[in-house]
Design a protein around this motif. Structure first.
Motif, PDB file in Angstrom:
ATOM      1  N   ALA A 141       6.344  12.755  -1.590  1.00  0.00           N
ATOM      2  CA  ALA A 141       6.028  12.177  -0.308  1.00  0.00           C
ATOM      3  C   ALA A 141       5.975  12.198   1.157  1.00  0.00           C
ATOM      4  O   ALA A 141       5.401  10.834   1.647  1.00  0.00           O
ATOM      5  CB  ALA A 141       7.377  12.053  -0.077  1.00  0.00           C
ATOM      6  N   LEU A 142       6.102  13.161   1.323  1.00  0.00           N
ATOM      7  CA  LEU A 142       5.046  13.655   2.842  1.00  0.00           C
ATOM      8  C   LEU A 142       4.252  13.143   2.445  1.00  0.00           C
ATOM      9  O   LEU A 142       3.362  12.414   2.928  1.00  0.00           O
ATOM     10  CB  LEU A 142       5.341  14.639   3.433  1.00  0.00           C
ATOM     11  CG  LEU A 142       6.807  15.102   3.935  1.00  0.00           C
ATOM     12  CD1 LEU A 142       6.762  16.760   3.351  1.00  0.00           C
ATOM     13  CD2 LEU A 142       6.957  14.500   4.785  1.00  0.00           C
ATOM     14  N   ARG A 143       2.265  14.059   1.500  1.00  0.00           N
ATOM     15  CA  ARG A 143       1.681  13.549   1.459  1.00  0.00           C
ATOM     16  C   ARG A 143       1.314  12.004   0.948  1.00  0.00           C
ATOM     17  O   ARG A 143       0.458  11.535   1.329  1.00  0.00           O
ATOM     18  CB  ARG A 143       0.924  13.901   0.200  1.00  0.00           C
ATOM     19  CG  ARG A 143       1.324  15.367  -0.357  1.00  0.00           C
ATOM     20  CD  ARG A 143      -0.321  15.969  -1.409  1.00  0.00           C
ATOM     21  NE  ARG A 143       0.519  15.759  -2.731  1.00  0.00           N
ATOM     22  CZ  ARG A 143       1.528  16.523  -2.710  1.00  0.00           C
ATOM     23  NH1 ARG A 143       1.356  17.783  -2.496  1.00  0.00           N
ATOM     24  NH2 ARG A 143       1.570  16.260  -4.619  1.00  0.00           N
ATOM     25  N   ALA A 144       1.867  10.716   0.352  1.00  0.00           N
ATOM     26  CA  ALA A 144       1.539   9.071   0.419  1.00  0.00           C
ATOM     27  C   ALA A 144       2.331   8.812   1.612  1.00  0.00           C
ATOM     28  O   ALA A 144       1.241   8.275   2.088  1.00  0.00           O
ATOM     29  CB  ALA A 144       2.775   9.276  -0.858  1.00  0.00           C
ATOM     30  N   SER A 145       2.958   9.493   2.131  1.00  0.00           N
ATOM     31  CA  SER A 145       3.371   8.401   3.425  1.00  0.00           C
ATOM     32  C   SER A 145       2.590   9.135   4.557  1.00  0.00           C
ATOM     33  O   SER A 145       1.440   8.375   5.020  1.00  0.00           O
ATOM     34  CB  SER A 145       4.862   9.113   4.139  1.00  0.00           C
ATOM     35  OG  SER A 145       6.270   8.619   3.034  1.00  0.00           O
TER      36      SER A 145
ATOM     37  N   VAL B   4       0.848  -1.187  -0.117  1.00  0.00           N
ATOM     38  CA  VAL B   4       0.234  -0.066  -0.306  1.00  0.00           C
ATOM     39  C   VAL B   4       0.852   1.549  -0.282  1.00  0.00           C
ATOM     40  O   VAL B   4       0.585   1.815  -0.824  1.00  0.00           O
ATOM     41  CB  VAL B   4      -1.206  -0.217   1.433  1.00  0.00           C
ATOM     42  CG1 VAL B   4      -2.383   1.592   1.468  1.00  0.00           C
ATOM     43  CG2 VAL B   4      -2.123  -1.385   1.034  1.00  0.00           C
ATOM     44  N   TRP B   5       2.138   1.238   0.902  1.00  0.00           N
ATOM     45  CA  TRP B   5       2.560   2.738   0.638  1.00  0.00           C
ATOM     46  C   TRP B   5       3.550   2.752  -0.317  1.00  0.00           C
ATOM     47  O   TRP B   5       3.292   3.915  -0.913  1.00  0.00           O
ATOM     48  CB  TRP B   5       3.730   2.326   2.036  1.00  0.00           C
ATOM     49  CG  TRP B   5       4.678   3.982   2.717  1.00  0.00           C
ATOM     50  CD1 TRP B   5       4.211   4.696   1.937  1.00  0.00           C
ATOM     51  CD2 TRP B   5       5.440   4.038   3.424  1.00  0.00           C
ATOM     52  NE1 TRP B   5       5.366   5.651   2.628  1.00  0.00           N
ATOM     53  CE2 TRP B   5       5.938   4.841   3.457  1.00  0.00           C
ATOM     54  CE3 TRP B   5       5.536   2.907   4.385  1.00  0.00           C
ATOM     55  CZ2 TRP B   5       6.403   5.342   4.886  1.00  0.00           C
ATOM     56  CZ3 TRP B   5       6.182   3.067   5.892  1.00  0.00           C
ATOM     57  CH2 TRP B   5       6.524   4.632   5.598  1.00  0.00           C
ATOM     58  N   VAL B   6       4.874   1.646  -0.866  1.00  0.00           N
ATOM     59  CA  VAL B   6       4.888   1.992  -2.560  1.00  0.00           C
ATOM     60  C   VAL B   6       3.621   2.443  -3.495  1.00  0.00           C
ATOM     61  O   VAL B   6       4.048   2.661  -4.266  1.00  0.00           O
ATOM     62  CB  VAL B   6       5.338   0.881  -2.583  1.00  0.00           C
ATOM     63  CG1 VAL B   6       5.840   0.803  -4.597  1.00  0.00           C
ATOM     64  CG2 VAL B   6       7.049   0.184  -1.449  1.00  0.00           C
ATOM     65  N   GLY B   7       2.549   1.702  -3.127  1.00  0.00           N
ATOM     66  CA  GLY B   7       1.490   1.957  -3.961  1.00  0.00           C
ATOM     67  C   GLY B   7       1.353   3.569  -4.427  1.00  0.00           C
ATOM     68  O   GLY B   7       1.154   4.611  -5.158  1.00  0.00           O
ATOM     69  N   ALA B   8       1.322   4.373  -2.270  1.00  0.00           N
ATOM     70  CA  ALA B   8       1.124   5.089  -2.292  1.00  0.00           C
ATOM     71  C   ALA B   8       1.860   6.016  -2.587  1.00  0.00           C
ATOM     72  O   ALA B   8       1.451   7.590  -3.900  1.00  0.00           O
ATOM     73  CB  ALA B   8       0.845   6.145  -0.927  1.00  0.00           C
ATOM     74  N   LEU B   9       3.033   6.067  -3.011  1.00  0.00           N
ATOM     75  CA  LEU B   9       4.514   6.133  -3.546  1.00  0.00           C
ATOM     76  C   LEU B   9       4.449   7.036  -5.167  1.00  0.00           C
ATOM     77  O   LEU B   9       5.086   7.714  -5.446  1.00  0.00           O
ATOM     78  CB  LEU B   9       5.504   6.005  -2.968  1.00  0.00           C
ATOM     79  CG  LEU B   9       5.817   6.692  -1.509  1.00  0.00           C
ATOM     80  CD1 LEU B   9       6.755   5.454  -0.798  1.00  0.00           C
ATOM     81  CD2 LEU B   9       6.127   8.429  -0.789  1.00  0.00           C
ATOM     82  N   TYR B  10       3.864   5.398  -5.582  1.00  0.00           N
ATOM     83  CA  TYR B  10       3.557   5.401  -7.044  1.00  0.00           C
ATOM     84  C   TYR B  10       2.810   6.729  -7.614  1.00  0.00           C
ATOM     85  O   TYR B  10       3.387   7.313  -8.408  1.00  0.00           O
ATOM     86  CB  TYR B  10       3.648   4.461  -7.420  1.00  0.00           C
ATOM     87  CG  TYR B  10       3.510   3.826  -9.047  1.00  0.00           C
ATOM     88  CD1 TYR B  10       5.374   4.442 -10.125  1.00  0.00           C
ATOM     89  CD2 TYR B  10       2.884   4.032  -9.646  1.00  0.00           C
ATOM     90  CE1 TYR B  10       4.627   4.371 -11.066  1.00  0.00           C
ATOM     91  CE2 TYR B  10       1.979   3.798 -11.231  1.00  0.00           C
ATOM     92  CZ  TYR B  10       3.734   3.145 -12.150  1.00  0.00           C
ATOM     93  OH  TYR B  10       4.236   3.702 -13.010  1.00  0.00           O
TER      94      TYR B  10
END
Length: 485
Positions: A99-103, A73-79
């Motif tokens: 990066a901050l938004r995704a994390s 999920v985290w890697v997908g959000a960053l992508y």
């Protein structure tokens, strides 16, 4: 049309591909950063094959599956939220913000699901994994930004500047000051003699297009368009200019002349269909000043403890040279014009103040300052102390007392402030500093106007992170001894 400089595009492939390579490989390094942190957190908390289960209602799920799902999920959000513009990569804040938004979105989602389903995950696992993973992602992006900026600096994009004579000069100066942005002016549109630019008509657009093609221009920076344009408005002119440049793949940048305003004070608002730049007024009170004061106290205490042996050795050398007093006290002007007594290790003869009037003809500084490169009042020991700024160390006590800050404009003398114009008095809106932008940019070698501009920019735009950068530069400035006399 004015040709500014010759340009040889011998490594254009490297220039054009650096940002694209970073954008393409960013998901890979993001994934490595996230997976490595989650894996380390999992092993540190649960070990290998420990069989720890995560309870979801009546079901038991092995924590390995939870860790793997979090990573996906985290890697997908960053992508999904990754930066996509190769030209902007390394030049703006979107690399960090995405990066901050995704994390933040993944962490918020986990917290929401935990409360909704009344789950009890391992707090130690989460409290390590998310902060460490975010820091690792930001560190990998910093490395990519640095690589891209160094790549484009080695082979800058040929750039066309449009604007008045003053705007063209300002933009050229700005680009030369920061070669890591990778833009090099090769031509300009605008009469350097100060006369008005040609009308913004069909011939004008055609000339811009041909000039861009002739010089292989890859970016156009606009200070302003002709004010007597035949088009309906400057907005229409900019849109038409973008259309003209689009077939050539040329980037269009606007330079509104906000040199002394940091990005943290700028927002882009939208009124109907028109973007409007909001420049926030500087603040001289509030929460961030509490943080600055805490940083000052901590660094001052550490600095006094660490440098105490050095100051003691310097005090012995001063006493041994002429038997005079060790410390020099002098009235300076602090925040809001309030006077205070500054403390320094004495580097001049005892009667230095009385001898000042006889040296007026030797003054090498401009403005209200007084500087003599080979000042005869400076003692032999004092010359060494000044060379490495050791004489300034007792001012850590002034910082601890609250008279000064670790970072800020230099503390002026009363006779200097008496000659200040209104703009210079803005230096007194913040506490003077032990070090500051003036000290890390040339110290006494700077002209008064140059130093004043640096100080005024600091007063309006300072931040704790900016203070830390100045502190890091101070070490280099002291070791280089530039402008120290």
């Amino acid at each position: 049309m004015t040709r500014v400089a010759a340009y040889v595009a011998d490594t254009g492939a490297t220039r054009r591909s650096a940002g694209a390579v970073a954008i393409r490989l960013l998901p890979v390094t993001d994934a490595l950063a996230v997976v490595s942190c989650l894996l380390f957190a999992h092993l540190a908390r649960f070990g290998v094959g420990s069989g720890h289960d995560f309870l979801i209602d009546r079901f038991r799920v092995d924590y390995s599956a939870v860790t793997a799902l979090t990573a996906v999920v985290w890697v997908g959000a960053l992508y999904l939220l990754r930066p996509r513009d190769a030209f902007a990569f390394g030049r703006g804040a979107e690399d960090w913000r995405s990066a901050l938004r995704a994390s933040g979105a993944v962490f918020t989602g986990c917290a929401f699901l935990t409360m909704l389903l009344q789950l009890e995950p391992s707090r130690a696992f989460l409290l390590y994994a998310f902060p460490a993973g975010t820091v690792m992602v930001l560190a990998s992006r910093w490395a990519w930004r640095r690589w891209v900026r160094l790549s484009v600096a080695e082979s800058p994009r040929p750039t066309l500047v449009i604007g008045t004579a003053g705007e063209v000069e300002r933009i050229e100066r700005t680009l030369l000051a920061d070669p890591l942005h990778g833009l090099r002016v090769v031509a300009s549109v605008g009469d350097r003699s100060g006369e008005a630019m040609a009308p913004c008509d069909e011939d004008w657009f055609s000339e811009v297009r041909e000039t861009a093609r002739l010089h292989g221009v890859e970016a156009v920076v606009v200070g302003s368009l002709p004010t007597h344009a035949t088009t309906a408005s400057s907005a229409v002119g900019l849109r038409r200019l973008a259309w003209e440049l689009e077939p050539e793949g040329v980037q269009l940048l606007l330079a509104p002349g906000l040199e002394s305003v940091t990005p943290s004070r700028i927002d882009v608002l939208h009124f109907a269909e028109s973007p409007v730049i909001l420049v926030r007024q500087p603040s001289y009170a509030g929460g961030k000043y509490i943080g600055k004061r805490v940083l000052d106290v901590v660094l001052a205490v550490i600095g006094l403890i660490v440098t105490a042996p050095l100051m003691a050795a310097a005090a012995c050398a001063i006493r041994r040279e002429d038997g005079g007093r060790v410390f020099f006290r002098q009235q300076r002007v602090g925040v809001d014009g309030r006077p205070f007594t500054i403390l320094k290790l004495r580097s001049m003869q005892e009667d230095a103040d009385r001898a000042l009037h006889g040296l007026a003809a030797l003054n090498e500084a401009d403005g209200p300052l007084f500087k003599v490169r080979a000042d005869p009042r400076v003692t032999r020991v004092g010359r060494f102390l000044r060379r490495y700024s050791i004489d300034e160390l007792p001012q850590l006590w002034n910082v601890l007392r609250g008279d000064m800050s670790i970072v800020g404009p230099r503390p002026p003398l009363p006779r200097e402030t008496a000659r200040y114009e209104n703009s210079a008095r803005r230096r007194l809106l913040v506490k003077p500093g032990l070090t500051g932008p003036w000290q890390v940019s040339g110290r006494s070698d700077l002209a008064w106007e140059e130093g004043l501009l640096l100080d005024l920019s600091y007063v309006e735009n300072w931040s704790v992170s900016g203070d830390l950068r100045i502190l890091a530069k101070t070490v280099r400035a002291v070791l280089s001894r530039t402008g120290a006399y």
